[in-house]
Design a protein around this motif. Structure first.
Motif, PDB file in Angstrom:
ATOM      1  N   PRO A 175      57.522 -21.345 -13.230  1.00 13.15           N
ATOM      2  CA  PRO A 175      56.985 -21.612 -11.888  1.00 13.15           C
ATOM      3  C   PRO A 175      56.339 -23.002 -11.815  1.00 13.15           C
ATOM      4  O   PRO A 175      55.817 -23.525 -12.808  1.00 13.15           O
ATOM      5  CB  PRO A 175      55.937 -20.511 -11.695  1.00 13.15           C
ATOM      6  N   ARG A 176      56.334 -23.570 -10.618  1.00 17.33           N
ATOM      7  CA  ARG A 176      55.599 -24.818 -10.409  1.00 17.33           C
ATOM      8  C   ARG A 176      54.097 -24.559 -10.567  1.00 17.33           C
ATOM      9  O   ARG A 176      53.615 -23.466 -10.258  1.00 17.33           O
ATOM     10  CB  ARG A 176      55.852 -25.358  -8.996  1.00 17.33           C
ATOM     11  N   PRO A 177      53.369 -25.554 -11.014  1.00 14.87           N
ATOM     12  CA  PRO A 177      51.920 -25.365 -11.150  1.00 14.87           C
ATOM     13  C   PRO A 177      51.241 -25.259  -9.794  1.00 14.87           C
ATOM     14  O   PRO A 177      51.643 -25.922  -8.828  1.00 14.87           O
ATOM     15  CB  PRO A 177      51.469 -26.618 -11.894  1.00 14.87           C
ATOM     16  N   GLY A 178      50.211 -24.418  -9.700  1.00 11.73           N
ATOM     17  CA  GLY A 178      49.431 -24.323  -8.477  1.00 11.73           C
ATOM     18  C   GLY A 178      48.426 -25.464  -8.385  1.00 11.73           C
ATOM     19  O   GLY A 178      47.951 -25.988  -9.399  1.00 11.73           O
ATOM     20  N   LEU A 179      48.091 -25.849  -7.166  1.00 12.53           N
ATOM     21  CA  LEU A 179      47.172 -26.961  -6.953  1.00 12.53           C
ATOM     22  C   LEU A 179      45.719 -26.508  -6.900  1.00 12.53           C
ATOM     23  O   LEU A 179      45.402 -25.481  -6.306  1.00 12.53           O
ATOM     24  CB  LEU A 179      47.508 -27.689  -5.639  1.00 12.53           C
ATOM     25  N   LEU A 191      47.086 -33.566  -6.976  1.00 14.65           N
ATOM     26  CA  LEU A 191      48.370 -33.900  -6.377  1.00 14.65           C
ATOM     27  C   LEU A 191      49.442 -33.125  -7.137  1.00 14.65           C
ATOM     28  O   LEU A 191      49.350 -32.979  -8.357  1.00 14.65           O
ATOM     29  CB  LEU A 191      48.673 -35.389  -6.515  1.00 14.65           C
ATOM     30  N   LEU A 192      50.455 -32.623  -6.429  1.00 18.32           N
ATOM     31  CA  LEU A 192      51.652 -32.115  -7.083  1.00 18.32           C
ATOM     32  C   LEU A 192      52.680 -33.232  -7.032  1.00 18.32           C
ATOM     33  O   LEU A 192      53.037 -33.708  -5.944  1.00 18.32           O
ATOM     34  CB  LEU A 192      52.184 -30.866  -6.387  1.00 18.32           C
ATOM     35  N   TYR A 216      57.940 -30.926 -12.074  1.00 20.33           N
ATOM     36  CA  TYR A 216      56.746 -31.125 -11.253  1.00 20.33           C
ATOM     37  C   TYR A 216      55.510 -31.019 -12.149  1.00 20.33           C
ATOM     38  O   TYR A 216      55.456 -30.177 -13.050  1.00 20.33           O
ATOM     39  CB  TYR A 216      56.656 -30.067 -10.145  1.00 20.33           C
ATOM     40  N   SER A 217      54.539 -31.854 -11.892  1.00 21.45           N
ATOM     41  CA  SER A 217      53.269 -31.792 -12.614  1.00 21.45           C
ATOM     42  C   SER A 217      52.130 -31.915 -11.627  1.00 21.45           C
ATOM     43  O   SER A 217      52.254 -32.570 -10.590  1.00 21.45           O
ATOM     44  CB  SER A 217      53.166 -32.940 -13.624  1.00 21.45           C
ATOM     45  N   ARG A 218      51.012 -31.296 -11.954  1.00 18.76           N
ATOM     46  CA  ARG A 218      49.822 -31.517 -11.145  1.00 18.76           C
ATOM     47  C   ARG A 218      48.941 -32.540 -11.861  1.00 18.76           C
ATOM     48  O   ARG A 218      48.830 -32.556 -13.081  1.00 18.76           O
ATOM     49  CB  ARG A 218      49.066 -30.223 -10.895  1.00 18.76           C
ATOM     50  N   ILE A 219      48.320 -33.401 -11.057  1.00 18.32           N
ATOM     51  CA  ILE A 219      47.474 -34.453 -11.591  1.00 18.32           C
ATOM     52  C   ILE A 219      46.238 -34.585 -10.717  1.00 18.32           C
ATOM     53  O   ILE A 219      46.343 -34.602  -9.479  1.00 18.32           O
ATOM     54  CB  ILE A 219      48.245 -35.800 -11.678  1.00 18.32           C
TER      55      ILE A 219
END
Length: 333
Positions: free
Chosen positions: A21-25, A30-31, A98-101
């Protein structure tokens, strides 16, 4: 999304692509839809089990830096919007589509850079700036000895030191001479055939250099200290040669020359420290990236799914500059 994972520690072959799954914010996140992902030596250590199943703030996936396009924005983010091109440092989670930063560790990509080039900026330039200017306080007109000068952080350090008006001594293997001189080194030293301590002594009239930036560790310790001038500063950034060696620290020189020795790593630092490091670099040097004074150095790029080959390339020691991973469909960015 596709991401690189490993079920056990080991060689490059343990790295596999898997859908997760994509990371949650979180509020400050930022995603980022990644276009380029930097490969760092810390990733090799992670893969081998040096950190265990560590979690460094953003993800337990490996990977420390990304460049790409903002796909989502957290409610407390300031200064960034959907569609912005960004680059920056993450606390894990880079090896994915995708990464969250945290937006406080992100930087806008100058228009003069592609997203692929931007993938070769954050970790190496921020680390080099922190080691050389924030800790060792290198000034224009001073001299600096930079080891492993063809690597990612080393090549960034040579460029930064040259741009700051310092005299640069740089060590690497002879086959990388032209590249390192192209980064701005004034005196290239082939570490296999030359003794850097002797070269520094001869070139400085026995005075020594003001700053040493070291990635090698224990085997260079005594010679590094003997190469420092009165009031000299050394920052240890890596341990490519190991942490334990028969060479001993010349305590008398440390005392009578008023020397200072620092150590720095980024991966395990608290988020607020990484934020400050990123902001210090951006305030001083983003303009130099935009106008071409500084340039990202890319050795090679590999599809994200082939992360194992990128790790093998790094382990050869033959690379000059950054090795990048590129998610599927992003090669033209």
């Amino acid at each position: 999304m596709q991401a690189i994972v490993f079920d056990e520690f080991g060689g490059p072959e343990v790295l596999v692509a898997r859908d997760i799954p994509r990371p949650g914010l979180r509020p400050h996140d930022l995603l980022v839809h990644n276009a380029a992902i930097g490969v760092n030596r810390a990733d090799l250590s992670h893969r081998k089990g040096a950190y265990g199943r560590a979690y460094f703030g953003d993800s337990d996936l490996m990977g420390l830096e990304v460049a790409g396009t903002v796909a989502e924005v957290g409610p407390e983010v300031q200064g960034f919007a959907m569609g912005d091109r960004v680059m920056g440092i993450v606390g894990g989670g880079a090896y994915a589509e995708y990464s969250r930063i945290d937006h406080r560790m992100a930087m806008h990509v100058p228009q003069s850079l592609s997203l692929l080039q931007a993938g070769a900026v954050a970790e190496v330039f921020v680390t080099a700036h922190e080691a050389m200017f924030h800790l060792a306080r290198l000034q224009a007109g001073e001299s600096v000895l930079i080891h492993a000068a063809a690597g990612g952080v080393g090549s960034a350090a040579v460029q930064l030191a040259h741009a700051a008006g310092a005299r640069v001594f740089a060590t690497a293997s002879a086959d990388k001479r032209d590249a390192v001189r192209g980064f701005g080194a004034d005196r290239f030293i082939d570490y296999r055939s030359e003794d850097f301590e002797a070269v520094v002594a001869e070139q400085t009239g026995g005075k020594g250099v003001d700053v040493v930036i070291d990635f090698i560790g224990a085997p260079y310790l005594a010679r590094n200290v003997r190469s420092l001038a009165v009031g000299g500063r050394m920052t240890v950034v890596g341990l490519l040669g190991g942490a334990i060696d028969s060479a001993q620290l010349p305590i008398d020189l440390l005392l009578y020359r008023h020397l200072q020795i620092y150590g720095t790593v980024m991966k395990s630092r608290p988020p607020e420290v990484k934020q400050a490091m990123t902001q210090r670099f951006a305030e001083r040097w983003l303009g130099a990236l935009a106008d071409g004074t500084l340039r990202p150095v890319i050795d090679s790029s590999y599809p994200l799914a082939d992360a194992a080959s990128a790790h093998r390339r790094m382990e050869t020691g033959a690379s000059v500059g950054k090795i990048l991973l590129v998610p599927e469909g992003m090669a033209a960015q």
